[in-house]
Design a protein around this motif. Sequence first.
Motif, short mmCIF file in Angstrom:
data_model
loop_
_atom_site.label_atom_id
_atom_site.label_comp_id
_atom_site.label_asym_id
_atom_site.label_seq_id
_atom_site.Cartn_x
_atom_site.Cartn_y
_atom_site.Cartn_z
N SER A 100 54.84 35.96 33.56
CA SER A 100 55.13 34.53 33.70
C SER A 100 54.84 34.01 35.10
O SER A 100 54.83 32.81 35.32
CB SER A 100 56.60 34.25 33.37
N GLN A 101 54.62 34.89 36.06
CA GLN A 101 54.38 34.47 37.44
C GLN A 101 53.06 33.72 37.54
O GLN A 101 52.09 34.04 36.86
CB GLN A 101 54.34 35.67 38.38
N GLN A 102 53.05 32.71 38.41
CA GLN A 102 51.81 31.99 38.67
C GLN A 102 51.22 32.50 39.98
O GLN A 102 51.92 32.67 40.97
CB GLN A 102 52.08 30.49 38.79
N MET A 104 48.37 31.98 42.96
CA MET A 104 47.55 30.95 43.58
C MET A 104 46.47 31.62 44.43
O MET A 104 46.65 32.72 44.93
CB MET A 104 48.41 30.06 44.48
N LEU A 119 43.46 35.25 41.73
CA LEU A 119 43.53 35.03 40.29
C LEU A 119 42.15 35.17 39.67
O LEU A 119 41.23 34.42 39.96
CB LEU A 119 44.09 33.64 39.98
#
Length: 69
Positions: free
Chosen positions: A50-52, A54, A58
């Motif tokens: 669930s972590q985004q 930046m 990525l």
Amino acid sequence: MDISSRFAAIARASNAIVMTRLHIDMEDRSGTMDLIIPYATLEPVRDQLSQQFMGERLGVIHMGRPPHF
């Protein structure tokens, strides 16, 4: 392509799953692959998934290896 049923894992119809359909093109061939993962397999790592992320980490492959998170 190997479609042998000996690689299939059978689960109860009531078990939750995550499914994604992928279209794959490779040279002069193409096809569709359904990736099905039991939810119970993902539950232990749900917070990490669930972590985004930046920035350039990525989706970028560094020196032929996936990035280390």
